[in-house]
Design an enzyme around this catalytic site. Structure first.
Site, PDB file in Angstrom:
ATOM      1  N   GLU A  42      36.679  29.758  14.507  1.00 18.96           N
ATOM      2  CA  GLU A  42      35.726  29.108  15.405  1.00 18.96           C
ATOM      3  C   GLU A  42      34.549  28.562  14.600  1.00 18.96           C
ATOM      4  O   GLU A  42      34.012  29.252  13.745  1.00 18.96           O
ATOM      5  CB  GLU A  42      35.195  30.107  16.451  1.00 18.96           C
ATOM      6  CG  GLU A  42      36.280  30.666  17.350  1.00 18.96           C
ATOM      7  CD  GLU A  42      35.709  31.422  18.553  1.00 18.96           C
ATOM      8  OE1 GLU A  42      34.502  31.331  18.827  1.00 18.96           O
ATOM      9  OE2 GLU A  42      36.509  32.102  19.219  1.00 18.96           O
ATOM     10  N   HIS A 100      30.534  26.002  20.133  1.00 19.66           N
ATOM     11  CA  HIS A 100      31.531  26.703  19.322  1.00 19.66           C
ATOM     12  C   HIS A 100      32.902  26.193  19.730  1.00 19.66           C
ATOM     13  O   HIS A 100      33.040  25.497  20.737  1.00 19.66           O
ATOM     14  CB  HIS A 100      31.415  28.229  19.460  1.00 19.66           C
ATOM     15  CG  HIS A 100      31.811  28.791  20.800  1.00 19.66           C
ATOM     16  ND1 HIS A 100      31.070  28.603  21.936  1.00 19.66           N
ATOM     17  CD2 HIS A 100      32.878  29.541  21.174  1.00 19.66           C
ATOM     18  CE1 HIS A 100      31.654  29.234  22.955  1.00 19.66           C
ATOM     19  NE2 HIS A 100      32.760  29.793  22.527  1.00 19.66           N
ATOM     20  N   HIS A 102      37.160  26.850  20.396  1.00 20.75           N
ATOM     21  CA  HIS A 102      38.163  27.821  20.841  1.00 20.75           C
ATOM     22  C   HIS A 102      39.499  27.466  20.190  1.00 20.75           C
ATOM     23  O   HIS A 102      40.199  26.588  20.685  1.00 20.75           O
ATOM     24  CB  HIS A 102      38.304  27.791  22.370  1.00 20.75           C
ATOM     25  CG  HIS A 102      37.260  28.555  23.108  1.00 20.75           C
ATOM     26  ND1 HIS A 102      37.158  28.571  24.483  1.00 20.75           N
ATOM     27  CD2 HIS A 102      36.256  29.358  22.644  1.00 20.75           C
ATOM     28  CE1 HIS A 102      36.140  29.342  24.839  1.00 20.75           C
ATOM     29  NE2 HIS A 102      35.568  29.819  23.749  1.00 20.75           N
ATOM     30  N   ASP A 113      32.031  34.901  26.337  1.00 23.12           N
ATOM     31  CA  ASP A 113      30.963  33.894  26.399  1.00 23.12           C
ATOM     32  C   ASP A 113      30.019  34.203  27.549  1.00 23.12           C
ATOM     33  O   ASP A 113      28.797  34.121  27.412  1.00 23.12           O
ATOM     34  CB  ASP A 113      31.557  32.491  26.590  1.00 23.12           C
ATOM     35  CG  ASP A 113      32.351  32.044  25.370  1.00 23.12           C
ATOM     36  OD1 ASP A 113      32.064  32.534  24.269  1.00 23.12           O
ATOM     37  OD2 ASP A 113      33.255  31.206  25.542  1.00 23.12           O
TER      38      ASP A 113
END
Ligand SMILES: [Zn+2]
Length: 172
Positions: A42, A100, A102, A113
């Site tokens: 990530e 970010h 995934h 999250d």
């Protein structure tokens, strides 16, 4: 599209305009490239905007992902957090969100999250990737809401999906 002539980016800010976020295609492409390059880990970083226009991302700060298992989660390098918040404090900018990727291809915020969405109103950009590159990306705004039952006093956290516009459209 051509249906954005009524967007002035100024007055009449309501809940709906809160859910429209501007991110230039140059910045968005750069983040997508970063996310693809970082796969299967990530990538992560911060989203910066001018104080007078917090719904328009001006720049991003890319951070090292210092999580123990960067394939499953992210943790922004704490030094980058400190430096960035310190830098914007004395400027007309503010940290309005984070991004970010995934690597499992899921564009929706995870339960992790949601648990980490400590700041009400913070933007979360999620870029879904897999071995072939970037699949799609989604912008979300974290919301905190007091439970309707005053006895438990709990705060409910959820994400609202934002409409992501590149600033080429109707913005001046
Ligand atoms: Zn996530």
């Amino acid at each position: 599209m051509g249906d954005c002539s009524n967007i002035t980016g100024g007055n009449g800010q309501g809940a709906a305009s809160d859910l429209t976020v501007y991110l230039s295609s140059v910045l968005h492409d750069a983040l997508r490239d970063l996310a693809a390059l970082q796969w299967p880990e990530e990538c992560c970083g911060l989203l910066i905007a001018a104080k007078q226009n917090p719904n328009r991302i001006e720049r991003v700060v890319v951070a090292r992902n210092v999580a123990t298992d960067p394939r499953k989660t992210f943790e922004i390098d704490p030094q980058v957090l400190i430096d960035t918040y310190r830098a914007v404090r004395s400027s007309d900018e503010m940290v309005v969100g984070c991004f970010h990727s995934h690597p499992n291809g899921n564009v929706l915020p995870s339960t992790t999250d949601r648990a980490r969405a400590d700041v009400d109103g913070f933007l979360w950009l999620i870029i879904a990737t897999d071995h072939s590159g970037v699949l799609k990306s989604g912008m979300y705004r974290a919301r905190h809401q007091k439970s309707s039952n005053p006895r438990d006093g709990e705060t409910i956290r959820y994400f609202r999906r934002c409409k992501l516009l590149s600033e080429a459209i109707g913005l001046y």
